[in-house]
Design a protein around this motif. Structure first.
Motif, short mmCIF file in Angstrom:
data_model
loop_
_atom_site.label_atom_id
_atom_site.label_comp_id
_atom_site.label_asym_id
_atom_site.label_seq_id
_atom_site.Cartn_x
_atom_site.Cartn_y
_atom_site.Cartn_z
N ILE A 141 46.27 47.15 -38.69
CA ILE A 141 45.83 46.75 -37.36
C ILE A 141 44.65 47.61 -36.92
N ARG A 144 41.40 46.60 -38.67
CA ARG A 144 40.85 45.36 -38.13
C ARG A 144 40.28 45.56 -36.74
N ALA A 145 40.99 46.35 -35.93
CA ALA A 145 40.52 46.62 -34.57
C ALA A 145 39.18 47.33 -34.59
N SER A 148 35.73 45.50 -34.16
CA SER A 148 35.33 44.92 -32.89
C SER A 148 35.04 46.03 -31.88
N VAL A 152 41.49 49.37 -27.33
CA VAL A 152 42.68 49.56 -28.15
C VAL A 152 43.68 50.43 -27.38
N ILE A 292 44.19 45.10 -27.74
CA ILE A 292 44.78 45.28 -29.08
C ILE A 292 45.76 46.44 -28.98
N GLN A 293 47.02 46.16 -29.18
CA GLN A 293 48.04 47.21 -29.12
C GLN A 293 48.46 47.60 -30.53
#
Length: 444
Positions: A141, A144-145, A148, A152, A292-293
């Protein structure tokens, strides 16, 4: 950026010589990698080596059989010449040909992969050690975060590595060559928090004898990490919301908006959703932060990583000659670790400092951990074997350590019906360690 021409050298079963000169900012390892290892235990895209902050950082890419550094399973770790990197069953050594004369005549090939992302600020890179599904999921995760600019939110108990993950997001992002400013908001006096983050104008309050930029202005173009975000006061919540919505704010005592471009990463150990319901945290800010967590698991939920973490910390703090006895390792694995990885590292450091033995034993453990026992394995939740009774057979004395160990392994295999995973848990060791012992003693 100048990258030294390090060499990865070793053998790929069944005896094929591997010798690859690196010298690039990013090198992939795998069956289809820049370093091509044609061996079934190696994934097609197994790992990547990125030059960052004066060292190569090896990052596992979710491989099937894991990436190891000096015998310890890792997800991400800085490596230096002399380290042994194992991809599946292939073990390679990272060497510096300029300081290792034995490799002067070694045939090498210069990698010609495409230009890669540069991470010059990666001096903060640290080890993410372990092989658990929970750790791998969080890393995927985060990776991927990073691609962008979305906000987060890292959520987890104290000591689970929230700042470490924030640095991972930063280092893998397009802002890696810009500033990274970590801010522990809970350590700042509430009345000074808004001024610290957003600055103030001259005369804004008693003692403000000049204009001062805040941390958001200092981080313009880069990334800011706000730890303990659940503790910030209502005044700061309003200003933070405006930054996230409009990309601007006003300094304390000011009237002119200041525009900034800052990536925001936050962390908390509080349940922000409950804080919203209780009226202690703004709902609109919560949704802005929670784009995004990334949930970070407590150590008690990734017990299969404890042995790797202990071995990593022992080698890091005590050197390659220090080790941990099976009984002490079993006790460390059975402990619940309310302080998580931070607490584990602190206890290992205490043991290393206070013990004058090369093998750390139960006697070196703090009182609250002594007498504990559990199974060590990469997936303990998948077995019904009780972790409270590791196998230590009674032996007549005198007896050699090898004989004692061989008989203990044979007894564990008998109790588990030949199931190696369950046998490893009974013995208080990882499956990979058991396989090495089986090979050493010729046990089928």
């Amino acid at each position: 950026m100048t990258v030294p021409l390090y060499v990865l050298t070793g053998e790929c079963p069944p005896g094929t010589r591997v010798s690859c000169q690196l010298g690039r900012e990013r090198v992939t390892v795998g069956r289809l990698g820049d370093v091509a290892l044609h061996e079934p235990s190696v994934s097609r895209e197994h790992a990547v080596l990125s030059w960052s902050g004066g060292a190569y950082i090896v990052t596992d890419l979710g491989s099937r059989n894991g990436t190891f550094v000096n015998g310890v399973a890792v997800q991400r770790k800085a490596v230096v010449p002399g380290d042994k990197l194992k991809f599946g069953r292939v073990e390679l050594t990272l060497v510096d040909p300029e300081s290792e004369s034995e490799f002067e005549d070694c045939e090498t090939r210069l990698l010609t992969c495409d230009a890669a992302t540069v991470f010059p600020n990666g001096a903060g890179a640290q080890a993410l050690v372990g092989r658990s599904d929970a750790l791998r999921s969080a890393m995927k995760i985060a990776a991927r975060a990073a691609k962008s600019n979305a906000t987060v939110l890292l959520y987890g108990e104290s000591g689970t590595g929230k700042e470490l993950f924030s640095r991972l997001v930063w280092e893998e992002s397009a802002r890696a060559d810009k500033k990274f400013l970590p801010v522990h908001t809970g350590a700042i006096e509430p009345s000074l928090l808004a001024s610290t983050l957003f600055g103030h104008e001259k005369g804004a309050f008693t003692g403000a004898d000049r204009q001062k930029k805040g941390l958001f202005e200092e981080a313009d173009g880069g990334t800011i990490f706000l730890d303990e975000i659940g503790e910030i006061n209502s005044e700061t919540q309003v200003k933070l919301l405006r930054v996230l919505q409009e990309g601007e704010f006003m300094r304390v005592g000011g009237t002119d908006p200041v525009r900034v471009d800052v990536r925001v990463i936050c962390a908390t150990n509080r349940d922000l959703a409950s804080a919203v319901k209780e009226g202690k945290f703004r709902e609109d800010l919560y949704y802005r932060l929670n784009v995004i967590q990334i949930p970070l698991p407590p150590l008690r939920e990734r017990t299969g990583d404890i042995e790797d973490l202990v071995n990593h910390f022992v080698k890091q703090l005590g050197g390659p000659l220090r080790s941990v006895s099976p009984a002490a390792m079993s006790a460390l694995c059975a402990y619940q670790w309310p302080g998580n990885v931070r607490e584990l590292r602190n206890i290992v450091e205490r043991m290393v400092i206070l013990s004058d033995r090369n093998e750390l034993d139960v006697a070196d453990l703090p009182q609250e951990i002594k007498g504990k026992g559990c199974a060590v394995g990469s997936k303990p939740e998948a077995t019904s074997v009780s972790p409270a009774a590791p196998v230590f057979p009674a032996m007549p004395c005198p007896i050699s350590l090898d004989d004692w160990e061989r008989r203990a392994i044979q007894e564990a295999l008998g109790k588990s019906g030949g199931n190696k995973c369950k046998a490893a848990q009974l013995l208080g060791m990882s499956r990979s360690a058991l396989y090495e012992k089986l090979k050493k003693y010729g046990i089928d």
